[in-house]
Motif scaffolding. Structure first.
Motif, mmCIF file in Angstrom:
data_model
loop_
_atom_site.group_PDB
_atom_site.id
_atom_site.type_symbol
_atom_site.label_atom_id
_atom_site.label_comp_id
_atom_site.label_asym_id
_atom_site.label_seq_id
_atom_site.Cartn_x
_atom_site.Cartn_y
_atom_site.Cartn_z
ATOM 1 N N PHE A 1 -5.460 9.223 15.203
ATOM 2 C CA PHE A 1 -4.573 10.048 14.377
ATOM 3 C C PHE A 1 -3.199 9.404 14.263
ATOM 4 O O PHE A 1 -2.640 9.285 13.163
ATOM 5 N N ASN A 2 -2.641 8.980 15.371
ATOM 6 C CA ASN A 2 -1.293 8.432 15.395
ATOM 7 C C ASN A 2 -1.212 7.099 14.643
ATOM 8 O O ASN A 2 -0.296 6.869 13.848
ATOM 9 N N ARG A 3 -2.189 6.225 14.860
ATOM 10 C CA ARG A 3 -2.187 4.910 14.221
ATOM 11 C C ARG A 3 -2.314 5.049 12.706
ATOM 12 O O ARG A 3 -1.588 4.406 11.942
ATOM 13 N N TRP A 4 -3.237 5.878 12.259
ATOM 14 C CA TRP A 4 -3.421 6.057 10.817
ATOM 15 C C TRP A 4 -2.269 6.834 10.196
ATOM 16 O O TRP A 4 -2.002 6.701 9.000
ATOM 17 N N SER A 5 -1.586 7.643 11.005
ATOM 18 C CA SER A 5 -0.394 8.325 10.510
ATOM 19 C C SER A 5 0.714 7.316 10.226
ATOM 20 O O SER A 5 1.393 7.393 9.191
ATOM 21 N N TYR B 1 -12.848 6.333 1.436
ATOM 22 C CA TYR B 1 -11.423 6.020 1.532
ATOM 23 C C TYR B 1 -11.001 5.501 2.908
ATOM 24 O O TYR B 1 -9.827 5.173 3.107
ATOM 25 N N LEU B 2 -11.929 5.413 3.856
ATOM 26 C CA LEU B 2 -11.574 4.975 5.197
ATOM 27 C C LEU B 2 -11.154 3.509 5.188
ATOM 28 O O LEU B 2 -11.660 2.708 4.401
ATOM 29 N N PRO B 3 -10.200 3.149 6.058
ATOM 30 C CA PRO B 3 -9.753 1.747 6.133
ATOM 31 C C PRO B 3 -10.914 0.809 6.438
ATOM 32 O O PRO B 3 -11.798 1.138 7.242
ATOM 33 N N ARG B 4 -10.916 -0.348 5.803
ATOM 34 C CA ARG B 4 -11.971 -1.345 6.005
ATOM 35 C C ARG B 4 -11.372 -2.634 6.559
ATOM 36 O O ARG B 4 -10.189 -2.930 6.361
ATOM 37 N N ASN B 5 -12.204 -3.395 7.230
ATOM 38 C CA ASN B 5 -11.826 -4.727 7.713
ATOM 39 C C ASN B 5 -10.522 -4.717 8.503
ATOM 40 O O ASN B 5 -9.639 -5.549 8.311
ATOM 41 N N GLN B 6 -10.391 -3.716 9.386
ATOM 42 C CA GLN B 6 -9.207 -3.627 10.218
ATOM 43 C C GLN B 6 -9.317 -4.572 11.410
ATOM 44 O O GLN B 6 -10.408 -4.770 11.944
#
Length: 252
Positions: free
Chosen positions: A66-70, A19-24
């Motif tokens: 943590f902050n960015r993904w929040s 589930y981790l973000p891809r192609n960021q």
């Protein structure tokens, strides 16, 4: 490495990794498993982000992740994804718990917005509202200020509930409007009546006994010190912390 450090198990990592973000955009991310372990260490120990042990990498990297993904809603979406695949909601419990807001939780950006902090009997607090499945696993979360009543917050939270045959709640949810709404949707309220009711409310007392599972769930997530006391200025960040801890404690 110190034995007091927290590290995600292989099983937990295998559940999270898809589930981790891809192609960021931007530079290639450093070890995700190490950074997420660092985030959980901070939530568990209650330390400041700048005091996160160097074993997890630079503390700024841990906090910024943590902050960015929040801001992107990733942590709450992770809970939704894992819980949505496994929650058994035939019998659902609803409840809330107070969280004391430490002085560092005040002053969040956004002008007059209260950031889900309000004055209650316990002082300045935030309320975590939750729905749990038949096994006592929280699958839907919501924050309000501590002075918001349970029955007022219930409709918004219940919009996120799946089909359910029973809803278990304490006397704080005893309201005719809520009972009517539940029955119209095919749900039987298992909610005792308040003492000031003129007519006694009949409910399934045997089924009501399992309501303690949601109380147990709150106790379990409060083992994480940054959940038991709120230090985050932004409600979105505190909700993200609660969602991440809930994911770890119940869905991994």
């Amino acid at each position: 490495m110190s034995r007091s450090l927290f590290w995600l198990s292989d099983e937990a990592w295998l559940a999270i990794e898809p589930y981790l973000p891809r192609n960021q955009p931007g530079a290639r991310r450093v070890d995700d498993r190490r950074v997420i372990s660092g985030i959980l260490h901070v939530l568990k120990s209650g330390c400041r982000w700048c005091d996160c042990p160097a074993d997890y990498g630079p503390s700024t990297t841990v906090y910024n992740r943590f902050n960015r993904w929040s801001r992107r809603g990733f942590w709450t979406k992770l809970l939704d994804a894992l819980a949505g695949a496994g929650a058994v909601t035939k019998s659902t419990a609803i409840d809330s718990t107070y969280i004391k807001a430490q002085r560092s939780a005040f002053g969040g950006k956004g002008g007059a917005r209260p950031q889900a902090i309000g004055r209650s009997r316990g002082g300045w607090t935030t309320k975590i509202h939750a729905l749990t499945d038949v096994l006592g696993r929280p699958y839907a979360l919501m924050l309000t200020a501590g002075n918001v009543s349970d029955v007022k917050a219930a409709p918004a939270l219940l919009e996120r509930a799946g089909p359910m045959r029973y809803l278990l709640g304490d006397k704080g949810y005893d309201a005719n409007r809520l009972r009517t709404s539940l029955r119209e949707n095919g749900t039987s309220p298992v909610i005792p009546g308040r003492r000031n009711r003129k007519r006694a409310i009949r409910y399934d007392q045997h089924r009501y006994r399992s309501r303690h599972l949601i109380e147990n769930a709150f106790c379990r997530i409060k083992d994480f010190r940054r959940i038991a006391t709120r230090y985050d200025k932004l409600a979105a960040n505190f909700l993200s912390a609660v969602a991440l801890v809930t994911t770890l404690a119940f869905w991994l």
